[in-house]
Scaffold this motif. Structure first.
Motif: not given
Length: 52
Positions: A34-43
């Motif tokens: 979930g954290l990885g997905v959020l970082f991807l969306l932030l990027f």
């Protein structure tokens, strides 16, 4: 299905069902994903927001 059968089925469902051990996931893996997905969306958001 009678009342006793329904109560037994609901009790099994509340305890995790018959196949609870087959679908158990590590909460750290789920949280990391979930954290990885959020970082991807932030990027992605920061790449498309060229106004700033």
């Amino acid at each position: 299905m009678n009342l006793a059968g329904s109560a037994y089925a609901l009790a099994q469902l509340a305890q995790g069902g018959e196949h609870a051990s087959e679908h158990s996931f590590n909460p750290f893996v789920i949280g990391g994903f979930g954290l990885g997905v959020l970082f991807l969306l932030l990027f992605i958001t920061t790449r498309f927001n060229r106004d700033r």
